[in-house]
Scaffold this motif. Structure first.
Motif, PDB file in Angstrom:
ATOM      1  N   SER A 232       1.020  -1.337   0.414  1.00 21.73           N
ATOM      2  CA  SER A 232       0.177  -0.298   0.276  1.00 21.73           C
ATOM      3  C   SER A 232       0.854   1.277  -0.017  1.00 21.73           C
ATOM      4  O   SER A 232       0.658   2.156  -0.784  1.00 21.73           O
ATOM      5  CB  SER A 232      -0.819   0.109   0.883  1.00 21.73           C
ATOM      6  OG  SER A 232      -0.046   0.422   2.186  1.00 21.73           O
TER       7      SER A 232
ATOM      8  N   PHE B 178      -2.784  -0.255  -3.999  1.00 19.80           N
ATOM      9  CA  PHE B 178      -4.196  -0.825  -3.634  1.00 19.80           C
ATOM     10  C   PHE B 178      -5.044   0.418  -4.270  1.00 19.80           C
ATOM     11  O   PHE B 178      -4.804   1.597  -3.824  1.00 19.80           O
ATOM     12  CB  PHE B 178      -4.493  -1.173  -2.878  1.00 19.80           C
ATOM     13  CG  PHE B 178      -3.632  -2.114  -2.216  1.00 19.80           C
ATOM     14  CD1 PHE B 178      -3.699  -3.376  -2.806  1.00 19.80           C
ATOM     15  CD2 PHE B 178      -3.074  -2.474  -1.195  1.00 19.80           C
ATOM     16  CE1 PHE B 178      -2.592  -4.840  -3.283  1.00 19.80           C
ATOM     17  CE2 PHE B 178      -1.692  -3.529  -1.159  1.00 19.80           C
ATOM     18  CZ  PHE B 178      -2.047  -4.531  -1.681  1.00 19.80           C
ATOM     19  N   ARG B 179      -6.206   0.471  -3.848  1.00 19.94           N
ATOM     20  CA  ARG B 179      -7.602   1.367  -5.080  1.00 19.94           C
ATOM     21  C   ARG B 179      -8.029   1.898  -3.261  1.00 19.94           C
ATOM     22  O   ARG B 179      -8.408   3.331  -2.885  1.00 19.94           O
ATOM     23  CB  ARG B 179      -7.955   1.119  -5.920  1.00 19.94           C
ATOM     24  CG  ARG B 179      -7.661   1.632  -6.769  1.00 19.94           C
ATOM     25  CD  ARG B 179      -8.968   0.729  -8.391  1.00 19.94           C
ATOM     26  NE  ARG B 179      -9.143  -0.798  -8.160  1.00 19.94           N
ATOM     27  CZ  ARG B 179     -10.396  -1.494  -7.589  1.00 19.94           C
ATOM     28  NH1 ARG B 179     -11.606  -0.490  -8.538  1.00 19.94           N
ATOM     29  NH2 ARG B 179     -10.631  -2.613  -7.723  1.00 19.94           N
ATOM     30  N   ASP B 180      -8.326   1.166  -2.483  1.00 20.78           N
ATOM     31  CA  ASP B 180      -8.692   1.156  -1.683  1.00 20.78           C
ATOM     32  C   ASP B 180      -8.578  -0.078   0.098  1.00 20.78           C
ATOM     33  O   ASP B 180      -7.274  -1.057  -0.957  1.00 20.78           O
ATOM     34  CB  ASP B 180     -10.050   0.962  -1.348  1.00 20.78           C
ATOM     35  CG  ASP B 180     -10.835  -0.063  -2.639  1.00 20.78           C
ATOM     36  OD1 ASP B 180     -10.354  -1.086  -2.239  1.00 20.78           O
ATOM     37  OD2 ASP B 180     -12.435  -0.618  -2.821  1.00 20.78           O
ATOM     38  N   PRO B 181      -8.929   0.351   1.007  1.00 19.96           N
ATOM     39  CA  PRO B 181      -8.341  -0.576   1.874  1.00 19.96           C
ATOM     40  C   PRO B 181      -8.885  -1.918   1.490  1.00 19.96           C
ATOM     41  O   PRO B 181      -8.081  -3.116   2.393  1.00 19.96           O
ATOM     42  CB  PRO B 181      -9.316  -0.324   2.949  1.00 19.96           C
ATOM     43  CG  PRO B 181      -9.193   1.417   2.603  1.00 19.96           C
ATOM     44  CD  PRO B 181      -9.661   1.596   1.555  1.00 19.96           C
ATOM     45  N   THR B 182     -10.234  -1.814   0.774  1.00 22.77           N
ATOM     46  CA  THR B 182     -10.823  -3.174   0.694  1.00 22.77           C
ATOM     47  C   THR B 182      -9.782  -3.900  -0.222  1.00 22.77           C
ATOM     48  O   THR B 182      -9.665  -5.477  -0.110  1.00 22.77           O
ATOM     49  CB  THR B 182     -12.076  -3.766   0.198  1.00 22.77           C
ATOM     50  OG1 THR B 182     -12.821  -2.305   1.282  1.00 22.77           O
ATOM     51  CG2 THR B 182     -12.229  -5.031  -0.639  1.00 22.77           C
ATOM     52  N   ASP B 183      -9.359  -3.423  -1.269  1.00 28.58           N
ATOM     53  CA  ASP B 183      -7.821  -4.748  -2.038  1.00 28.58           C
ATOM     54  C   ASP B 183      -6.660  -5.033  -0.851  1.00 28.58           C
ATOM     55  O   ASP B 183      -5.994  -5.947  -0.958  1.00 28.58           O
ATOM     56  CB  ASP B 183      -7.735  -3.723  -2.913  1.00 28.58           C
ATOM     57  CG  ASP B 183      -8.933  -3.088  -3.985  1.00 28.58           C
ATOM     58  OD1 ASP B 183      -9.487  -4.187  -5.002  1.00 28.58           O
ATOM     59  OD2 ASP B 183      -8.208  -2.142  -4.568  1.00 28.58           O
TER      60      ASP B 183
END
Length: 146
Positions: free
Chosen positions: A92, A97-102
């Motif tokens: 990260s 990653f685009r967002d925390p879920t990724d």
């Protein structure tokens, strides 16, 4: 309060974590592995021995074997989560990653890939027999230190 059982458990589980890590490094080839993996796992093993195995010593040999196996399994899960978190944080910071879920998906994927690569007889025997042996040594230490 420091006891002989806590100290012996911490030192022996630190040694088990270090040796298991050195043995596992060739199996993890191809994954992004931290170069300080044996040292990190030794610290985790030390904490597991001090906070989990050491205080539970004193129940007899059957409980000692159970204590060693339980501590080994909890330590292994802690190692997988720790290294998965390190992997996700490093990726990260590089903007992968685009967002925390990724990041969470990548962390769980890394943990599962690592766990699947560690399923080898030599690693399982080392951790299983090492945990049982350490549990028995903790019982012996607890009975002698009183």
């Amino acid at each position: 309060m420091p006891t002989a059982s806590k100290l012996v458990g911490a030192l022996l589980f630190a040694a088990l974590g270090f040796v298991a890590s050195v043995l596992a490094l060739p199996m993890l080839e191809g994954l992004t592995v931290n170069p300080n993996t044996p040292q990190i796992n030794a610290v985790i093993g030390f904490c597991m021995g001090w906070f989990i195995a050491g205080p539970r010593a004193g129940g007899g040999f059957r409980d000692g074997m159970s204590n060693g196996v339980t501590t080994t399994i909890i330590g292994l899960l802690t190692v997988l989560v720790t290294h998965g978190t390190i992997f996700a944080l490093r990726a990260s910071w590089r903007g992968r990653f685009r967002d925390p879920t990724d990041a969470m998906e990548a962390m769980v994927d890394f943990m599962l890939q690592s766990a699947l690569r560690l399923v080898h007889p030599q690693e399982i025997l080392l951790l299983g027999l090492g945990g049982i042996g350490i549990g028995l040594l903790l019982e012996f230490t607890h009975s002698r230190a009183r």
